[in-house]
Motif scaffolding. Structure first.
Motif, short mmCIF file in Angstrom:
data_model
loop_
_atom_site.label_atom_id
_atom_site.label_comp_id
_atom_site.label_asym_id
_atom_site.label_seq_id
_atom_site.Cartn_x
_atom_site.Cartn_y
_atom_site.Cartn_z
N SER A 60 -39.92 -50.04 19.71
CA SER A 60 -41.05 -50.93 19.45
C SER A 60 -40.54 -52.29 19.04
N GLY A 61 -41.35 -53.29 19.33
CA GLY A 61 -41.06 -54.64 18.84
C GLY A 61 -41.92 -54.99 17.65
N TYR A 62 -42.78 -54.07 17.25
CA TYR A 62 -43.71 -54.33 16.15
C TYR A 62 -43.55 -53.23 15.12
N THR A 63 -43.00 -53.56 13.96
CA THR A 63 -42.65 -52.53 12.99
C THR A 63 -43.40 -52.71 11.68
N ASP A 64 -44.68 -53.06 11.79
CA ASP A 64 -45.51 -53.10 10.59
C ASP A 64 -45.72 -51.68 10.12
N ASP A 65 -46.84 -51.34 9.52
CA ASP A 65 -47.04 -49.97 9.07
C ASP A 65 -47.29 -49.03 10.24
N SER A 66 -47.23 -49.56 11.49
CA SER A 66 -47.38 -48.68 12.66
C SER A 66 -46.29 -47.63 12.70
N ILE A 67 -45.09 -47.96 12.23
CA ILE A 67 -43.99 -46.99 12.24
C ILE A 67 -44.36 -45.79 11.38
N VAL A 68 -44.91 -46.06 10.19
CA VAL A 68 -45.32 -44.97 9.32
C VAL A 68 -46.60 -44.32 9.86
N ARG A 69 -47.56 -45.17 10.26
CA ARG A 69 -48.86 -44.67 10.69
C ARG A 69 -48.75 -43.77 11.90
N HIS A 70 -47.85 -44.05 12.81
CA HIS A 70 -47.72 -43.26 14.02
C HIS A 70 -46.68 -42.14 13.89
N GLY A 71 -46.17 -41.92 12.66
CA GLY A 71 -45.41 -40.71 12.39
C GLY A 71 -43.94 -40.77 12.71
N VAL A 72 -43.35 -41.96 12.90
CA VAL A 72 -41.93 -42.01 13.26
C VAL A 72 -41.07 -41.54 12.10
N LEU A 73 -41.30 -42.11 10.93
CA LEU A 73 -40.43 -41.78 9.80
C LEU A 73 -40.67 -40.35 9.34
N GLU A 74 -41.95 -39.90 9.30
CA GLU A 74 -42.23 -38.55 8.84
C GLU A 74 -41.63 -37.51 9.78
N ALA A 75 -41.69 -37.76 11.08
CA ALA A 75 -41.19 -36.79 12.05
C ALA A 75 -39.69 -36.93 12.28
N ARG A 76 -39.04 -37.86 11.63
CA ARG A 76 -37.60 -38.12 11.78
C ARG A 76 -37.25 -38.35 13.26
N VAL A 77 -38.10 -39.14 13.93
CA VAL A 77 -37.86 -39.49 15.32
C VAL A 77 -36.88 -40.66 15.37
N ALA A 78 -35.93 -40.63 16.33
CA ALA A 78 -34.99 -41.73 16.47
C ALA A 78 -35.73 -42.99 16.89
N PHE A 79 -35.27 -44.13 16.41
CA PHE A 79 -35.99 -45.39 16.64
C PHE A 79 -35.04 -46.47 17.14
N LEU A 80 -35.51 -47.26 18.12
CA LEU A 80 -34.76 -48.39 18.67
C LEU A 80 -35.62 -49.63 18.55
N GLN A 81 -35.09 -50.63 17.84
CA GLN A 81 -35.82 -51.88 17.64
C GLN A 81 -35.68 -52.80 18.85
N LYS A 82 -36.79 -53.27 19.38
CA LYS A 82 -36.75 -54.29 20.42
C LYS A 82 -36.37 -55.62 19.78
N PRO A 83 -35.80 -56.56 20.56
CA PRO A 83 -35.60 -56.52 22.00
C PRO A 83 -34.43 -55.63 22.38
N ILE A 84 -34.58 -54.94 23.49
CA ILE A 84 -33.51 -54.07 23.97
C ILE A 84 -32.56 -54.87 24.86
N THR A 85 -31.33 -54.41 24.91
CA THR A 85 -30.33 -54.93 25.84
C THR A 85 -29.68 -53.72 26.52
N PRO A 86 -28.97 -53.93 27.63
CA PRO A 86 -28.30 -52.79 28.26
C PRO A 86 -27.39 -52.04 27.29
#
Length: 771
Positions: free
Chosen positions: A728-754
């Motif tokens: 994601s390029g938007y890391t407001d409370d959406s990260i918590v709200r959409h369950g990334v941290l609670e579910a221990r899902v791996a996260f990649l901050q945009k912008p992405i590069t090869p």
């Protein structure tokens, strides 16, 4: 031709609009989430407004109490003067005493005088009540009958010489023991409380004054008892004088006793004046010289008695003698109340409310003044003003932060495409290719833009942190050589660590960024060299500090202070230093994001930052982090991947078609089999129809229909072995709200590069345990 608006203009307009919109949302929505920063600030504002209302009510009550005390002091002086003027007429004096007592503390007042044999309290007929019907009932009832010493309420007070405040029931029990008719009399009047005070002069009981009140909502209190006692003392002196005057006025002995009584009266006045807890002084209105002062006033102003008596009242008044004389001319002989500054002996100033009235004193035309110190109250008002100012600033920073986060989100998607295609083009170009330099410049410009968006996300507290328990002293030691190179040889870099230092829970990389930004800022403020001091300390922020600094929670903290001896800042500059893109440096020498980044990192880490500066003296930044009682975490360096290539199958879900296309291209180049989906619905269909294994779900977090983590949970039912990587390029409370941290899902901050994309993909695929 109109000029194109600057970034600052756009931010200012949109920030103002954001505040209005957010306020409207809070005012109409009862269901706003507590994690929403706007709701937090709205709730904080409501709390502040409640506190303001409470303070206003407290101030109103205090003002009413001061007025009540001042009024009673005036009534006491007037009553004493009236009693003294009636000593020539004994019977009329008793009527005046009953009327005065009944008027000032009511409702019903009766006077009994001690018989010559000292065994009885005789009724005098001096009974007062404002209602003629009740007055007639009292004159006919047992109140107007004699009472034996030691019996009933009046008899007990006369026997003990002590005043009494009793309830109706108790008063009735006392009275019924002497005369059963008294109980029915009290019940008919509906009496709630009763006061009986002795009329005592020079140790001799002259009589008793009875006061009974029939107002259930205004029972007598201890303050009423004290006030009635003071009035009774003056009345007893006047009664004693009247007796002496009537019985022996022609004899020298009577004159001597009258003089004694007068001296006793003067002594009583003096004792009342001296014992008052309120500061009092009397001064001559012609010369402004003090005529009397009590101990409370001497303590307030810090003078000895002899020093005070040598002053002029204008010396005390902070606004000068002419102003004092102008006020006296305006007042005449009328009472007056106001507020004025006063100077103490040590040179300090206090703000006080005065109540003053004319008073003949020892042959002088004088005034008596009562002082109420308002200095502490004014300090409280100033602290409240500072809190309001901090709240407004915090609101503005929050609005600008939300705006900056939104801009960074949009930029990150665009920059993902620019950076990725620039890197892919470089992979295809020969080292000496004619377009290589241009493509590299595109990549460099995009990297600078990515750094700006990263700083904007830091300011707006929308970074995904990786907090660890660290020792700030160790961070400073590890950075020491680098910091010395940054400041140069003409700056004396001094470290003053506290040992042992408490631990803090922060992101180590972000804290290094904070220190770096503040050191660079300090270096730029000392172009001719100077001294830069880095300090750490264990501190406890108390409730007082927390009240004066909005957002600070009291308790144990670790402080990091960075102080320079540079040019310093004025107050106007200090109010804006944390705003993004605000800078005092020359064009091209600063982005204006350094201090805003510091602000965002510290705030997101649960800390607070405060700046102290004076022009020409230097600047100190103090950063406070909550202290934690845990051991330092061991940070293990990450090892480079042996390869970034793979052959696994990846389900790519991204609603931005450009980002999706470039991600597919990167992964396909590295050998992965990519299944594309524009949204969660397509992803579910592909997962259901694909016959083979899907090794990794690579999904954007915030999408229409369904979020990335929600999609991962749905797919886990049919494909439990599939790994998940969200970006994601938007890391407001959406990260918590959409369950990334609670579910221990791996996260990649945009912008992405090869490189970042393929490295993270390999990391997730090769992990020994599911993330």
């Amino acid at each position: 031709m109109n000029e194109t608006p600057s970034f600052d203009d756009i931010f200012a307009v949109m920030a103002a609009a954001s505040v209005g919109d957010l306020t409207a949302r809070v005012s109409v929505s009862d269901g706003a989430e507590l994690d929403d920063p706007t709701t937090k600030f709205a709730l904080a504002l409501n709390i502040l407004l409640d506190d303001l209302a409470h303070r206003a009510a407290e101030a109103q009550r205090e003002l009413a109490e001061r007025k009540r005390v001042g009024d009673r002091l005036g009534l006491l002086v007037e009553a004493a003067q009236e009693f003294s003027a009636m000593t020539h007429d004994y019977d009329q004096l008793l009527e005046v005493v009953a009327r005065r007592l009944g008027q000032v503390v009511g409702d019903l007042c009766g006077i009994r005088i001690m018989s010559e044999d000292g065994q009885w309290l005789e009724p005098t007929g001096s009974v007062y009540h404002r209602d003629p019907a009740i007055l007639a009932l009292a004159r006919q009832g047992p109140v107007s009958e004699r009472q034996r010493l030691g019996e009933g309420l009046s008899g007990r007070v006369a026997a003990s010489g002590q005043p009494m405040l009793v309830s109706t029931r108790t008063a009735a029990e006392y009275a019924a023991a002497a005369d059963p008719r008294y109980r029915s009399f009290l019940e008919r009047l509906g009496i709630t409380t009763s006061i009986a005070v002795p009329l005592k002069c020079r140790g001799k009981i002259l009589g008793v004054a009875n006061l009974i009140r029939s107002s259930p909502d205004r029972p007598y209190g201890e303050d009423d008892l004290a006030f009635v006692g003071a009035l009774a003392d003056h009345a007893a002196l006047a009664i004693a004088n009247a007796r002496s005057y009537g019985a022996e006025r022609a004899s020298h002995a009577a004159a001597a006793r009258a003089n004694d009584a007068l001296r006793d009266s003067d002594e009583a006045h003096r004792l009342l004046f001296e014992a008052s807890p309120l500061p009092l002084f009397v001064y001559d209105v012609e010369t402004l010289a003090p005529l009397a002062v009590n101990q409370a006033a001497l303590q307030l102003y810090g003078y000895r008695h002899d020093e005070f008596m040598e002053l002029k009242v204008s010396t005390l008044a902070g606004d000068g003698p002419e102003t004092v004389r102008d006020r006296l001319a305006t007042w005449g002989d009328a009472p007056a109340t106001g507020t004025s500054p006063y100077r103490c002996k040590d040179g300090s100033e206090l703000v006080a409310e005065y109540t003053t009235r004319a008073l003949p004193f020892a042959g002088h035309r004088a005034r008596i003044t009562v002082i109420k110190d308002l200095t502490a109250q004014r300090k409280g008002e100033e602290a409240l003003r500072r809190t309001e100012e901090q709240l407004r600033h915090s609101q503005k920073m929050e609005a600008v932060g939300r705006l900056a986060g939104g801009v960074a989100h949009d930029f990150n998607n665009v920059l993902s495409v620019i950076l990725s295609y620039a890197d892919l083009m470089l992979m295809d170009l020969k080292p000496d290719g004619p377009m290589r330099d241009e493509v590299e410049e595109i990549g460099k410009a995009a990297q600078r833009a990515a750094e700006l968006t990263r700083q904007l996300l830091m300011f707006s507290r929308q970074q995904v942190l990786q907090p660890k328990v660290i020792d700030l002293n160790e961070v400073l030691v590890n950075m020491a050589k680098m910091l010395q190179r940054i400041v140069g040889v003409d700056v004396d870099l001094v470290a003053r660590p506290t040992q042992p230092l408490g631990r803090v829970l922060v992101d180590p990389n972000n804290i290094e960024q904070v220190i770096m930004n503040l050191v660079i800022n300090a270096r730029d403020a000392m172009p001719a060299g100077g001294k830069l001091t880095l300090e750490t300390a264990n501190v406890v922020l108390d409730e007082t500090y927390a009240r004066d600094h909005l957002g600070v929670k009291p308790g144990p903290h670790v402080m990091l202070a960075i102080t320079d001896t540079g040019t310093g800042m004025d107050r106007t500059t200090m109010t804006r230093i944390f705003e993004p893109f605000f800078t005092t440096k020359e064009a091209g020498k600063g982005t204006g994001l350094g201090l805003s980044t510091v602000f965002g990192i510290v705030q997101q880490s649960g800390g607070s930052v405060w700046v102290y500066s004076e022009l020409g003296q230097g600047t100190t930044f103090k950063i406070y982090f909550p202290r934690v009682d845990r051991a330092v975490d061991v940070v293990r360096p990450s090892l480079p991947r042996a390869t970034l290539r793979g052959s696994e199958t990846i389900l790519l879900v991204e609603d931005d078609h450009q980002v999706r296309a470039v991600a597919r291209g990167i992964l396909s180049r590295c050998g992965y089999h990519v299944i594309e989906a524009r949204n969660a619905g397509e992803a579910l269909l592909h997962a259901e129809s694909h016959p083979g294994r899907i090794d990794l779900l690579l999904s954007d977090i915030v999408m229409p229909q369904m979020s990335g983590p929600e999609l991962a949970k749905r797919l886990a039912r049919s494909r439990p072995d599939m790994r998940v990587l969200c970006m994601s390029g938007y890391t407001d409370d959406s990260i918590v709200r959409h369950g990334v941290l609670e579910a221990r899902v791996a996260f990649l901050q945009k912008p992405i590069t090869p490189e970042s994309l393929t490295a993270k993909v390999r990391e997730v695929l090769e992990a020994t345990d599911a993330v």
